[in-house]
Design a protein around this motif. Structure first.
Motif, mmCIF file in Angstrom:
data_model
loop_
_atom_site.group_PDB
_atom_site.id
_atom_site.type_symbol
_atom_site.label_atom_id
_atom_site.label_comp_id
_atom_site.label_asym_id
_atom_site.label_seq_id
_atom_site.Cartn_x
_atom_site.Cartn_y
_atom_site.Cartn_z
ATOM 1 N N SER A 101 -12.156 -28.602 -5.391
ATOM 2 C CA SER A 101 -13.513 -28.576 -4.854
ATOM 3 C C SER A 101 -14.514 -29.093 -5.895
ATOM 4 O O SER A 101 -15.400 -29.890 -5.575
ATOM 5 N N TRP A 102 -14.372 -28.652 -7.132
ATOM 6 C CA TRP A 102 -15.262 -29.097 -8.202
ATOM 7 C C TRP A 102 -15.103 -30.598 -8.424
ATOM 8 O O TRP A 102 -16.096 -31.319 -8.615
ATOM 9 N N THR A 103 -13.866 -31.096 -8.395
ATOM 10 C CA THR A 103 -13.613 -32.522 -8.603
ATOM 11 C C THR A 103 -14.255 -33.350 -7.494
ATOM 12 O O THR A 103 -14.860 -34.395 -7.763
ATOM 13 N N LYS A 104 -14.123 -32.913 -6.243
ATOM 14 C CA LYS A 104 -14.759 -33.639 -5.137
ATOM 15 C C LYS A 104 -16.273 -33.666 -5.302
ATOM 16 O O LYS A 104 -16.904 -34.709 -5.098
ATOM 17 N N ASN A 105 -16.873 -32.542 -5.695
ATOM 18 C CA ASN A 105 -18.325 -32.498 -5.901
ATOM 19 C C ASN A 105 -18.741 -33.414 -7.050
ATOM 20 O O ASN A 105 -19.780 -34.065 -6.986
ATOM 21 N N PHE A 106 -17.948 -33.463 -8.105
ATOM 22 C CA PHE A 106 -18.254 -34.317 -9.242
ATOM 23 C C PHE A 106 -18.174 -35.789 -8.840
ATOM 24 O O PHE A 106 -19.029 -36.599 -9.229
ATOM 25 N N GLN A 138 -30.052 -32.501 -6.163
ATOM 26 C CA GLN A 138 -30.147 -31.214 -6.852
ATOM 27 C C GLN A 138 -29.051 -30.258 -6.364
ATOM 28 O O GLN A 138 -28.497 -29.483 -7.142
ATOM 29 N N ASP A 139 -28.734 -30.313 -5.071
ATOM 30 C CA ASP A 139 -27.679 -29.465 -4.521
ATOM 31 C C ASP A 139 -26.311 -29.874 -5.065
ATOM 32 O O ASP A 139 -25.483 -29.020 -5.378
ATOM 33 N N GLU A 140 -26.070 -31.187 -5.195
ATOM 34 C CA GLU A 140 -24.806 -31.660 -5.766
ATOM 35 C C GLU A 140 -24.664 -31.205 -7.216
ATOM 36 O O GLU A 140 -23.582 -30.817 -7.648
ATOM 37 N N ILE A 141 -25.752 -31.253 -7.964
ATOM 38 C CA ILE A 141 -25.709 -30.798 -9.359
ATOM 39 C C ILE A 141 -25.472 -29.293 -9.407
ATOM 40 O O ILE A 141 -24.680 -28.806 -10.215
ATOM 41 N N ARG A 142 -26.148 -28.552 -8.542
ATOM 42 C CA ARG A 142 -26.013 -27.101 -8.517
ATOM 43 C C ARG A 142 -24.574 -26.673 -8.215
ATOM 44 O O ARG A 142 -24.083 -25.678 -8.725
ATOM 45 N N LYS A 143 -23.865 -27.436 -7.371
ATOM 46 C CA LYS A 143 -22.480 -27.111 -7.032
ATOM 47 C C LYS A 143 -21.560 -27.253 -8.239
ATOM 48 O O LYS A 143 -20.531 -26.600 -8.312
ATOM 49 N N LEU A 144 -21.926 -28.121 -9.185
ATOM 50 C CA LEU A 144 -21.093 -28.334 -10.368
ATOM 51 C C LEU A 144 -21.256 -27.237 -11.414
ATOM 52 O O LEU A 144 -20.336 -26.961 -12.172
ATOM 53 N N LEU A 145 -22.427 -26.638 -11.464
ATOM 54 C CA LEU A 145 -22.706 -25.651 -12.501
ATOM 55 C C LEU A 145 -21.983 -24.344 -12.193
ATOM 56 O O LEU A 145 -21.820 -23.971 -11.031
ATOM 57 N N PRO A 146 -21.558 -23.631 -13.224
ATOM 58 C CA PRO A 146 -20.883 -22.352 -12.975
ATOM 59 C C PRO A 146 -21.839 -21.330 -12.373
ATOM 60 O O PRO A 146 -23.036 -21.333 -12.650
ATOM 61 N N LYS A 147 -21.282 -20.514 -11.533
ATOM 62 C CA LYS A 147 -22.090 -19.455 -10.889
ATOM 63 C C LYS A 147 -22.433 -18.397 -11.913
ATOM 64 O O LYS A 147 -21.624 -18.019 -12.748
#
Length: 113
Positions: free
Chosen positions: A10-15, A95-104
């Motif tokens: 999931s992280w790879t797809k978002n990146f 901004q949403d794409e960047i937010r998905k990459l950052l750790p929760k």
């Protein structure tokens, strides 16, 4: 609960989605020019005007960029993300794409007492 591989995928797809965004590519290009492009330009000027010290310094840095242990992308990619956040604050999709990459952020449960 997601497994580690599912989260990694999931992280790879978002990146990858972030990488094909033209606004991020512009920000990444600016970050790349700050860290690498200036040295290539200096090397070109040193060669064109036969400035020995400029050729030596810039050529050494450019040669170090091609070493396998150089962590230049570990600086350039996060700086490109920071620039994308600064340059395009109103682009909610980016901004949403960047937010998905950052750790929760993990929050602690409230304690009573």
């Amino acid at each position: 609960m997601k497994t580690f591989l599912n989260r990694l995928w999931s992280w790879t797809k978002n990146f990858l989605k972030l990488l094909i965004n033209w606004k991020f590519l512009l920000s990444f290009g600016i970050a790349w020019m700050l860290f690498n492009g200036i040295w290539y330009a200096g090397l070109g000027l040193g060669i064109a005007y036969n400035i020995t010290w400029l050729k030596t310094v810039c050529g050494t840095y450019v040669a170090l960029l091609y070493m396998p242990w150089t962590a230049e992308k570990l600086i350039t990619v996060p700086l490109g993300i920071v620039f994308a956040k600064w340059f395009f604050p109103k682009d909610l999709k980016l901004q949403d794409e960047i937010r998905k990459l950052l750790p929760k952020k993990k929050t602690k449960p409230p304690t009573s007492g």
